[in-house]
Design a protein around this motif. Sequence first.
Motif, PDB file in Angstrom:
ATOM      1  N   ALA A 134      16.537 -24.746  10.328  1.00  0.00           N
ATOM      2  CA  ALA A 134      14.775 -24.467  11.065  1.00  0.00           C
ATOM      3  C   ALA A 134      14.159 -25.708  11.995  1.00  0.00           C
ATOM      4  CB  ALA A 134      13.665 -24.545   9.756  1.00  0.00           C
ATOM      5  N   SER A 162      16.891 -23.660  18.350  1.00  0.00           N
ATOM      6  CA  SER A 162      15.810 -23.497  19.852  1.00  0.00           C
ATOM      7  C   SER A 162      14.813 -22.218  19.824  1.00  0.00           C
ATOM      8  CB  SER A 162      16.596 -24.396  20.869  1.00  0.00           C
ATOM      9  OG  SER A 162      17.306 -23.237  20.919  1.00  0.00           O
ATOM     10  N   THR A 192      10.485 -19.407  15.601  1.00  0.00           N
ATOM     11  CA  THR A 192       9.164 -19.976  14.695  1.00  0.00           C
ATOM     12  C   THR A 192       9.558 -19.811  13.469  1.00  0.00           C
ATOM     13  OG1 THR A 192       7.536 -19.208  16.604  1.00  0.00           O
ATOM     14  CG2 THR A 192       7.153 -19.537  14.423  1.00  0.00           C
ATOM     15  N   VAL A 193       9.381 -20.923  12.130  1.00  0.00           N
ATOM     16  CA  VAL A 193       9.856 -20.327  11.391  1.00  0.00           C
ATOM     17  C   VAL A 193       8.850 -20.709   9.457  1.00  0.00           C
ATOM     18  CG1 VAL A 193      11.053 -21.181   9.224  1.00  0.00           C
ATOM     19  CG2 VAL A 193      11.734 -21.208  11.664  1.00  0.00           C
ATOM     20  N   GLU A 194       8.260 -19.374   9.268  1.00  0.00           N
ATOM     21  CA  GLU A 194       7.447 -19.189   8.806  1.00  0.00           C
ATOM     22  C   GLU A 194       7.589 -19.496   7.191  1.00  0.00           C
ATOM     23  OE1 GLU A 194       3.261 -18.293  10.525  1.00  0.00           O
ATOM     24  OE2 GLU A 194       4.633 -16.524  11.086  1.00  0.00           O
ATOM     25  N   LYS A 202       0.822 -17.322   2.451  1.00  0.00           N
ATOM     26  CA  LYS A 202       2.040 -17.849   3.700  1.00  0.00           C
ATOM     27  C   LYS A 202       1.443 -19.676   3.538  1.00  0.00           C
ATOM     28  CE  LYS A 202       1.493 -19.955   8.458  1.00  0.00           C
ATOM     29  NZ  LYS A 202       0.750 -20.129  10.618  1.00  0.00           N
ATOM     30  N   LEU A 207      11.493 -14.920  10.212  1.00  0.00           N
ATOM     31  CA  LEU A 207      11.867 -15.902  11.510  1.00  0.00           C
ATOM     32  C   LEU A 207      11.048 -14.523  12.308  1.00  0.00           C
ATOM     33  CD1 LEU A 207      15.388 -16.943  10.081  1.00  0.00           C
ATOM     34  CD2 LEU A 207      13.443 -17.948  10.349  1.00  0.00           C
ATOM     35  N   THR A 208      10.292 -15.843  14.051  1.00  0.00           N
ATOM     36  CA  THR A 208       9.874 -14.904  15.031  1.00  0.00           C
ATOM     37  C   THR A 208      11.260 -15.488  16.211  1.00  0.00           C
ATOM     38  OG1 THR A 208       8.117 -14.472  14.386  1.00  0.00           O
ATOM     39  CG2 THR A 208       8.586 -14.035  16.379  1.00  0.00           C
ATOM     40  N   THR A 251      10.889  -9.873  14.741  1.00  0.00           N
ATOM     41  CA  THR A 251      10.363 -10.378  13.532  1.00  0.00           C
ATOM     42  C   THR A 251      11.409 -10.437  12.299  1.00  0.00           C
ATOM     43  OG1 THR A 251       7.752 -11.262  14.563  1.00  0.00           O
ATOM     44  CG2 THR A 251       8.854 -11.246  11.581  1.00  0.00           C
TER      45      THR A 251
END
Lengths: 476, 40
Positions: free
Chosen positions: A344, A348, A351-353, A385, A421-422, A427
């Motif tokens: 994470a 580069s 996006t990590v959620e 989330k 992950l996006t 996604t």
Amino acid sequence: MKRILSAVLMVLLAFSATGLLAYADESVPAGSVASITTSEGQKSYYPSLADALKVLQPAAMYDGAILDILQDVTCAFWWDGTVNQSSSNVIQSANVIINGNGYTVTVGTDCGNSSKNFLVFPNGVQINDLTLVLLSGGGPRFNGGDCTLNQVNITVKDVTGVKGGVLTDGTTGNPSKAFVTFYVGNGSSSAIQINGGRFAQENSGERVVDGKAGIADIDIIDASFIGGSEFRMYSALSGSNLYVKNCYFDKSFITGGTTNFVGAVTLESSIVLASTAVGSGIIVNSGIWFNTRNKTVSIYGENGLGCFAPELISMQDGASVRLHPETSGIRFTSDISEKMRELAGSVSGMTVEYGTLVVRKDQLGDVEFTVDSMTAAGIKFVECKAEAGMDENGSAYRAAIIGIPQTDYGNDICARSYVRLTVGSKTVYLYSDYSEESNCRNIREVAGAALQAHESGEITYSEAELAILRGYAAAE
Amino acid sequence: MKRDYCIPELSVLRLCLADVLRCSGQLDDYDDVIYYGELS
């Protein structure tokens, strides 16, 4: 005294001249390490794993026999050190089944880099539910016939020169310095299936997988390959196919001999951490490919795809009680692996959620516990989330379900950790391992367990907290 | 804030219970919370 003498006599009788314990009934002699059940149903017990394996050595006599391991085993050699793997003559009995029954076999305390320490199966084998720890020497080697590994874990400790592994029809060549090897030498047809399991090479200087494959279909499902220098198949004859689904490769994937690999390599819903980009001849239908050298990631497949990622994200077994005076409830806790945090922070454009999938067990039913499956089935669930519930180290987070009506205190709630992950418009979800036994709980049973812990003195609660727990545990 | 709140596994359940939460007095505020009604 008579009873003692009788018992001693029974033990002496049990050991035959060959040192084997042999019983034909269901009683298990003390000290038994393994048993063999013939295809006719006759069972015998043995005081060591080597003794049991030697019974399977002759061809035909024990075809289809079942070897059960009955306790954890530590042995210097698989064998007696006199059998060289190149002779391929160890377990000649065909299609034997080895049940590990959840036990661990630790091998190689005294053989160093010895090619004599392979356990060779030239005529097919199935191994179930076994953990192997290889201190030195080699692991099981499959030189022919069909080979199936179900929930087999192999760990090679930090030693040099470890050889052996998984291969088939290995009649030529000598794969070296690897412990999982796919190898078909002379074009015989064979099939290898690996279902589940974790294959870890703690000596980073050696290959995880080294292989020469000819006409063999290799299917690997739900398995993890950790460490090592590379995952390799090479010098293949035409006709081999490697199919990988729901797997995780933490190092490299098919490097080195790629140009010599003729067969098809197909990946589905898998995660690869490699020092290279996807090589030629490798088809990634779906999944994630992290290029750890360039710090980039590529997502393949449909948007919202799910990948099984127990090495990256996990949920703690069971649940806990949120004892907030106004908003109490049931809580599930997730752990983020160091590797996931490393990815994470280093890759580069990604996006990590983190979060927790939550669903009622009675609504989930038999549907797969993933976003896409539940959405397709019209099941009500929540993606919770991780925000306030994330700890200060970013290594764990918690999700609580509150406002449970009394009528539902006994209804199980199921939870599963995810990483979303996006990359660009793509996604993908990474999921923790999941089972009803580990990840479904109801507030009544958890509160009841907490009260028991209090009553046994393991935990002390205040009266206010006890009142909350009793409110859940006592209500019907 | 102390976040190492899990006690060893008790029988089949891992209970991350609230005894040490009292050290901070507020740790149970640090959950992401959803309402049960959202699941129905």
